[in-house]
Motif scaffolding. Structure first.
Motif, short mmCIF file in Angstrom:
data_model
loop_
_atom_site.label_atom_id
_atom_site.label_comp_id
_atom_site.label_asym_id
_atom_site.label_seq_id
_atom_site.Cartn_x
_atom_site.Cartn_y
_atom_site.Cartn_z
N GLU A 120 0.82 -1.21 0.00
CA GLU A 120 0.00 0.00 0.00
C GLU A 120 0.86 1.27 0.00
OE1 GLU A 120 -3.29 0.28 -0.32
OE2 GLU A 120 -3.38 -1.89 -0.57
N THR A 121 1.98 1.23 0.70
CA THR A 121 2.87 2.40 0.74
C THR A 121 4.14 2.17 -0.06
OG1 THR A 121 3.91 1.63 2.80
CG2 THR A 121 2.03 3.12 3.00
N ILE A 122 4.37 0.93 -0.44
CA ILE A 122 5.51 0.59 -1.31
C ILE A 122 4.92 -0.15 -2.51
CG2 ILE A 122 7.67 -0.68 -1.52
CD1 ILE A 122 8.17 -0.19 1.44
N LEU A 123 4.93 0.50 -3.66
CA LEU A 123 4.17 0.02 -4.82
C LEU A 123 5.07 -0.63 -5.87
CD1 LEU A 123 1.80 3.09 -5.30
CD2 LEU A 123 1.46 1.09 -3.86
N PRO A 124 4.67 -1.80 -6.37
CA PRO A 124 5.43 -2.47 -7.43
C PRO A 124 4.98 -2.00 -8.81
CG PRO A 124 3.64 -3.88 -6.74
CD PRO A 124 3.53 -2.60 -5.92
N HIS A 125 5.81 -2.29 -9.82
CA HIS A 125 5.35 -2.04 -11.19
C HIS A 125 5.61 -3.25 -12.10
CE1 HIS A 125 9.60 -1.04 -12.20
NE2 HIS A 125 9.23 -1.27 -13.45
N GLU A 126 6.17 -4.33 -11.53
CA GLU A 126 6.42 -5.54 -12.30
C GLU A 126 5.95 -6.76 -11.51
OE1 GLU A 126 10.60 -5.82 -13.00
OE2 GLU A 126 10.61 -4.36 -14.63
N HIS A 127 5.66 -7.85 -12.24
CA HIS A 127 5.37 -9.12 -11.59
C HIS A 127 6.69 -9.81 -11.21
CE1 HIS A 127 1.06 -9.25 -12.14
NE2 HIS A 127 1.19 -8.98 -13.44
N THR A 128 6.64 -10.67 -10.22
CA THR A 128 7.80 -11.49 -9.88
C THR A 128 7.61 -12.89 -10.44
OG1 THR A 128 6.75 -12.01 -7.75
CG2 THR A 128 8.37 -10.23 -7.77
N LYS A 129 8.74 -13.62 -10.55
CA LYS A 129 8.70 -14.98 -11.10
C LYS A 129 9.16 -15.97 -10.04
CE LYS A 129 9.79 -13.18 -15.70
NZ LYS A 129 10.79 -13.14 -16.79
N TYR A 211 8.06 3.72 -4.68
CA TYR A 211 7.77 2.97 -5.90
C TYR A 211 8.99 2.11 -6.22
CZ TYR A 211 4.16 6.56 -6.24
OH TYR A 211 3.10 7.39 -5.98
N ILE A 212 8.78 0.81 -6.37
CA ILE A 212 9.91 -0.07 -6.67
C ILE A 212 10.32 0.14 -8.12
CG2 ILE A 212 10.79 -2.42 -6.67
CD1 ILE A 212 8.57 -3.17 -4.71
N ALA A 213 11.56 0.60 -8.31
CA ALA A 213 12.10 0.74 -9.66
C ALA A 213 12.78 -0.55 -10.09
CB ALA A 213 13.09 1.91 -9.70
N ASP A 214 13.70 -1.02 -9.28
CA ASP A 214 14.44 -2.27 -9.52
C ASP A 214 14.43 -3.11 -8.26
OD1 ASP A 214 15.30 -2.40 -12.13
OD2 ASP A 214 17.18 -1.35 -11.78
N GLY A 215 14.44 -4.42 -8.44
CA GLY A 215 14.59 -5.29 -7.28
C GLY A 215 13.28 -5.80 -6.70
N HIS A 216 12.29 -6.07 -7.55
CA HIS A 216 11.02 -6.60 -7.05
C HIS A 216 11.21 -7.95 -6.35
CE1 HIS A 216 9.46 -3.55 -9.80
NE2 HIS A 216 8.27 -3.70 -9.24
N HIS A 217 12.07 -8.80 -6.92
CA HIS A 217 12.32 -10.10 -6.30
C HIS A 217 13.05 -9.92 -4.97
CE1 HIS A 217 11.66 -11.16 -10.55
NE2 HIS A 217 11.15 -12.28 -10.07
N ARG A 218 14.04 -9.04 -4.95
CA ARG A 218 14.78 -8.79 -3.71
C ARG A 218 13.85 -8.24 -2.63
NH1 ARG A 218 19.16 -5.08 -6.37
NH2 ARG A 218 17.92 -5.48 -8.23
N TYR A 219 12.95 -7.36 -3.02
CA TYR A 219 12.04 -6.78 -2.03
C TYR A 219 11.10 -7.84 -1.46
CZ TYR A 219 8.45 -4.03 0.24
OH TYR A 219 7.57 -3.54 1.18
N ILE A 369 0.21 -3.02 -13.44
CA ILE A 369 1.52 -3.65 -13.57
C ILE A 369 1.96 -3.58 -15.02
CG2 ILE A 369 2.81 -5.81 -13.35
CD1 ILE A 369 2.05 -4.58 -10.67
N PHE A 370 3.14 -3.04 -15.26
CA PHE A 370 3.66 -2.92 -16.62
C PHE A 370 3.90 -4.31 -17.22
CE2 PHE A 370 4.70 1.43 -15.41
CZ PHE A 370 4.62 2.12 -16.61
N PRO A 371 3.81 -4.42 -18.55
CA PRO A 371 4.23 -5.66 -19.21
C PRO A 371 5.71 -5.92 -18.94
CG PRO A 371 2.98 -4.26 -20.72
CD PRO A 371 3.26 -3.43 -19.50
#
Length: 392
Positions: A120-129, A211-219, A369-371
């Motif tokens: 809610e306060t930290i927003l993703p823009h990509e899906h994780t795998k 906003y998560i720019a890089d590191g969705h998996h790490r987060y 979520i971006f492609p």
């Protein structure tokens, strides 16, 4: 509300490195997910390079070797724990495009950030795998350190954060300065707990989102691990949106099959491209570059994504080829690379525009979520500047 605070990271011992005649440019490495196999082999040959911890080969045996190496480096004081809780300002000066003599400096902060599993306060823009999540979770559980930070952006429309940071950029706080092999310059400033500007930083973030720019998996992996050990702060790097050095490169794509072009002609009209003007989508096939514009009869159907070329192209390609196309495409930031790929297979390349900062926030604030491979934040924040023990 975003809560940040000071921390005591593990850092390389500069005095020890000097005695060992090791330069810091031989210490850092890119984040694990952008290291090529060739680069990986090269970095592993450097005895004290951080890649030994950031990206050991993905199996239990090598994770254990990384754990032994971490213990050895700590015992020999190659890595030291900082004495005082601090926040760190990191400046990264780079040239883009290369050999253009156009220089930019991106400035942000390393700090601890309270995890938000609700997004809610930290927003993703990509899906994780699943596979990268599994590998990073195993490494994290083995080493118990964050080897590299997620990269966050915060909106800073009034330059408030930039002004606070600029006041803290004092020579006496500089603890590390070096130039890497790509002639990029790095500076790290340590702001010890109690310095006036830190309270201003904390107050600023209380009314913000990240906003998560890089590191969705790490987060995701780190926040879930923190929950399991009943902790709730992770190390992160935050850059203000107002920073002139915050650069998002386009990610172009190519497919091997020529018939894809015939399939999308139902949706697009094609006109000549002058090779200079910035347009949303340019299609390349057999030496010809054409501007792709959605036909009028489809503009109403796709009105919600008409101004988002990555969404529009993804939607249409998935309709004509199926979602598998996302994983079969070749992606690269250089036009020449996707053109070369298309020529090699008699396929089709798509030259994309970069995602503008304003559009990025607009999309993410809508919880969209971006492609895959829509954004490429450049340059990457190197691993090895700081790392953080999660359970101590």
């Amino acid at each position: 509300m975003v809560e940040i605070k000071e921390f005591q990271p593990l850092i390389y011992n500069l005095e020890k490195l000097k005695k060992l005649r090791v330069e810091f440019k031989d210490i850092i490495c890119p984040p694990y997910d952008v290291i090529s196999p060739q680069q990986h082999r090269s970095l592993l040959r450097k005895k004290y390079n951080f890649v030994h911890l950031e990206f050991p080969k993905e199996d239990k045996k090598n994770y254990q070797k990384a754990k032994i190496k971490l213990s050895l480096w700590k015992r020999k004081k190659i890595l030291l724990k900082e004495e005082h809780p601090s926040i760190y300002i990191y400046q990264h000066k780079f040239e883009y495009p290369k050999n253009s003599n156009n220089w930019y400096t991106r400035t942000g902060i390393f700090c601890l950030i309270k995890a938000d599993l609700t997004y809610e306060t930290i927003l993703p823009h990509e899906h994780t795998k699943p596979k990268p999540l599994e590998n990073r979770a195993k490494l994290l559980a083995t080493l118990n350190i964050q080897t590299s930070s997620p990269f966050f952006i915060v909106e800073d429309k009034k330059n408030e954060l930039q002004k606070i940071i600029s006041k803290l950029l004092k020579p006496q706080y500089l603890v590390l300065s070096f130039t890497d092999y790509e002639n990029q310059q790095h500076k790290l400033y340590r702001i010890v707990k109690g310095v006036k500007g830190i309270s201003e930083l904390k107050t600023f973030f209380e009314k913000q989102k990240l906003y998560i720019a890089d590191g969705h998996h790490r987060y995701k992996v780190t926040t879930e691990y923190l929950k399991s050990i009943k902790k709730n702060f992770l190390m992160g790097y935050i850059c203000p949106s107002s920073d002139d050095g915050l650069t998002i490169l386009p990610t172009h794509r190519a497919v091997q099959t020529a018939h894809t072009l015939e399939e999308i002609k139902k949706y697009f009209e094609f006109t000549e491209w002058d090779g200079k003007s910035e347009v949303s989508i340019v299609v390349y096939h057999k030496g010809e570059f054409k501007v792709a514009s959605l036909k009028k009869e489809y503009q109403k159907i796709y009105k919600d994504i008409l101004d988002n070329p990555y969404f529009l192209l993804d939607k249409i390609l998935c309709e004509v080829e199926g979602e598998k196309i996302r994983y079969e495409m070749f992606y690269h930031q250089e036009i020449r690379e996707v053109v070369s790929f298309a020529d090699k297979y008699n396929g089709v390349a798509f030259i994309m525009e970069s995602v503008k900062k304003e559009r990025f926030f607009e999309v993410v604030n809508k919880k969209m979520i971006f492609p895959p491979k829509s954004t490429y934040f450049y340059p990457k924040v190197p691993a090895g500047l700081l790392c953080y023990e999660l359970d101590f």
